[in-house]
Scaffold this motif. Sequence first.
Motif, short mmCIF file in Angstrom:
data_model
loop_
_atom_site.label_atom_id
_atom_site.label_comp_id
_atom_site.label_asym_id
_atom_site.label_seq_id
_atom_site.Cartn_x
_atom_site.Cartn_y
_atom_site.Cartn_z
N ALA A 27 12.79 1.16 10.02
CA ALA A 27 12.84 0.63 11.22
C ALA A 27 13.73 -0.26 11.20
N GLY A 28 14.48 -0.59 9.98
CA GLY A 28 15.57 -1.77 9.78
C GLY A 28 14.89 -2.97 10.00
N ILE A 29 13.49 -2.80 8.78
CA ILE A 29 13.01 -4.44 8.72
C ILE A 29 12.54 -5.26 7.48
N VAL A 30 12.41 -3.86 6.86
CA VAL A 30 13.08 -4.64 4.96
C VAL A 30 14.11 -3.25 4.56
N GLU A 31 14.03 -3.52 3.38
CA GLU A 31 14.87 -3.19 2.09
C GLU A 31 13.92 -3.43 1.12
N LEU A 32 14.41 -1.81 0.01
CA LEU A 32 14.30 -2.36 -1.31
C LEU A 32 15.10 -3.21 -2.08
N VAL A 33 14.67 -3.96 -3.04
CA VAL A 33 15.00 -4.78 -4.24
C VAL A 33 14.19 -3.99 -5.03
N ARG A 34 15.37 -4.79 -6.61
CA ARG A 34 13.90 -4.70 -7.83
C ARG A 34 13.72 -5.48 -7.45
N PRO A 35 12.26 -6.00 -8.36
CA PRO A 35 11.93 -7.56 -8.52
C PRO A 35 12.15 -7.99 -9.66
N VAL A 70 1.51 -4.84 -5.93
CA VAL A 70 1.12 -5.42 -5.70
C VAL A 70 0.65 -5.88 -4.73
N ILE A 71 1.63 -5.31 -3.77
CA ILE A 71 1.43 -5.08 -2.04
C ILE A 71 0.29 -4.31 -1.60
N ALA A 72 0.16 -3.16 -2.24
CA ALA A 72 -0.73 -2.47 -2.00
C ALA A 72 -1.92 -3.08 -2.27
N GLN A 73 -2.49 -3.61 -4.18
CA GLN A 73 -3.62 -3.99 -4.76
C GLN A 73 -3.89 -5.56 -4.39
N ALA A 74 -3.03 -6.11 -2.81
CA ALA A 74 -3.46 -7.14 -2.68
C ALA A 74 -4.04 -6.72 -1.55
N ASN A 75 -3.58 -5.79 -0.65
CA ASN A 75 -4.03 -5.22 0.55
C ASN A 75 -5.44 -4.28 0.40
N ASN A 76 -5.54 -3.39 -0.45
CA ASN A 76 -6.88 -2.87 -0.83
C ASN A 76 -5.73 -1.47 -0.06
N MET A 77 -4.55 -1.19 -0.14
CA MET A 77 -4.26 0.53 0.50
C MET A 77 -4.07 1.07 -0.91
N ASP A 78 -4.33 2.06 -0.77
CA ASP A 78 -4.13 3.41 -1.87
C ASP A 78 -2.02 3.85 -1.49
N ASP A 79 -1.94 4.76 -2.45
CA ASP A 79 -0.46 4.63 -2.69
C ASP A 79 0.00 5.63 -1.54
N PHE A 80 -1.32 6.40 -0.79
CA PHE A 80 -0.32 7.35 0.46
C PHE A 80 0.15 5.77 1.64
N GLN A 81 -1.09 4.68 1.61
CA GLN A 81 -1.22 3.99 3.04
C GLN A 81 -0.30 3.78 2.85
N VAL A 82 0.33 2.63 1.36
CA VAL A 82 1.61 1.71 1.52
C VAL A 82 2.93 2.41 1.64
N ARG A 83 2.75 3.52 0.77
CA ARG A 83 4.08 4.19 1.03
C ARG A 83 4.64 4.16 2.56
N LYS A 84 3.61 4.75 3.24
CA LYS A 84 3.58 5.13 4.40
C LYS A 84 3.56 3.93 5.20
N VAL A 85 3.72 2.39 5.11
CA VAL A 85 4.23 1.44 6.08
C VAL A 85 4.62 0.96 5.50
N VAL A 86 5.44 1.24 3.97
CA VAL A 86 7.01 0.68 3.59
C VAL A 86 8.16 1.30 3.89
N TYR A 87 7.84 3.01 4.01
CA TYR A 87 8.67 4.09 4.35
C TYR A 87 9.22 3.63 6.37
N GLY A 88 7.80 3.63 7.43
CA GLY A 88 7.98 2.87 8.30
C GLY A 88 8.78 1.60 8.60
N LEU A 89 8.76 0.69 7.78
CA LEU A 89 8.93 -0.87 8.15
C LEU A 89 10.74 -0.44 7.11
N ILE A 90 10.91 0.23 6.10
CA ILE A 90 12.51 0.42 6.00
C ILE A 90 13.05 1.15 6.60
#
Lengths: 274, 185
Positions: free
Chosen positions: A230-238, A208-228
């Motif tokens: 860097a200890g800013i976000v963590e994964l949860v089940r929706p 949903v985040i990717a679609q809202a931001n017009n990002m492809d899978d690679f782009q969103v994975r890259k950003v999310v991976y970096g944020l994880i």
Amino acid sequence: MALKGNLRDFSTTQLLNLIHLARKTGCLTVRTSSEAARLYFRDGKLIHAHTANHDGHLATMLVKAGKLTNEQAQKIMARPEGRNDVQLGMLLIKAGHVSREDIIQSVRRYMLDIVYTLFGWYDGEFEFTPDALPSADRILIPVNLEQVILEGSRRLQEHERLQDELPDLDHTALRFTNGADARLRAVNLTVEEWRVISFVSPRNTIRVIAQANNMDDFQVRKVVYGLIQAGIVELVRPTGQMAALGVPGEFGAEKPPAIKRSLIERLINRIKRI
Amino acid sequence: MQAVKIVITGPFNAGKTQFIRAVSEIDVVSTESKITDPAERIKEETTVAMDFGRITIEDDLVLYLFGTPGQRRFDFMWEILSEGMLGFIVMVDSTRPETFREARYILQVFRSYAPTPYVVAANKQDLSEAWSPEDLRIALKVDPEVKVIPCVATDKEQVKNVLLELLYTILERLELEEAGAEMEH
């Protein structure tokens, strides 16, 4: 205890994240078939770096930063105090060749260039030697790793690794970690990263985040991976989708049959006697 | 006769079968098969369906230990084995960082099956290449409240310790639930 392995299995980003979170002090040595680098850390902060090709002396750093010419550097290195970075730094400041700020920036830039090079190494043996520090004559500039980790993740080009780290965009959401606000203040985020941050909620899957931001899978994975990392976000089940999707999970999963405390106490007593 | 079970899971060659062997009162019932893939020939045989051990608690109560197959192609067994478990143990070979990503995956999968308590056993801590439990916690992204316990699966006392830590965790969870229920009343 050892901390060694191969970058194939545990990436530079993950290593720096571990050193940062565990506030480690010591030396990380990384060797590929053609290159080698040493990074030194104190309490989880990068303080010094050099490679097999670049000795990490102040004169070399100042040449790289354009503050000294090669000729000046060679003359300096020929003098006895030229090999002692602390003495050399003071000498150069006194002589008006460079400012204190020039030295700090040159050392910092030199270290970061080496670390960022490491992000491009995908195969290489690494080993962390606890408590090993550079010699006392080196100038040590502590660099916080959060920003470095984020920058490294931005440079990641490995689709496969990102896919392994974040395989399922449809059934995974994000939430902020404890202390994320302080970390957010300590780093400079790109526009793309802020756009992802603005949608972080256990209700929103990464898809949903990717679609809202017009990002492809690679782009969103890259950003999310970096944020994880860097200890800013963590994964949860929706939260909202578990029942609809029929996916069991932390939220709304079926509870196992009721267990009595006495039963567990009986198990404990028996196992103690084995 | 009441039977309860604990599941021991983890990547290929993490030491799950050895762990169960260390405390089971019966010879472990293994469904091992010869390894044919050269990439996986770091041991001769691997578990393909499950390992099965037993500890008789009292005349009316028995504890079963189920070890899951470590290879992902046998993962259809994981969910079947996890049904009704009291809790689970994730075994990790502390000397093999190449298996940490798989361990993280297995941990996430088992957490998704049921909200049962679990601990992580950092196996092979007697070897010089072993990563420390603290480093493993970060590498595997284990939550701070989850125990990561140093372990040598061939040592009965250490295996007992891991099982006990899991049972203490279950007990703590039950106490919290009871306290929560009392507050609602």
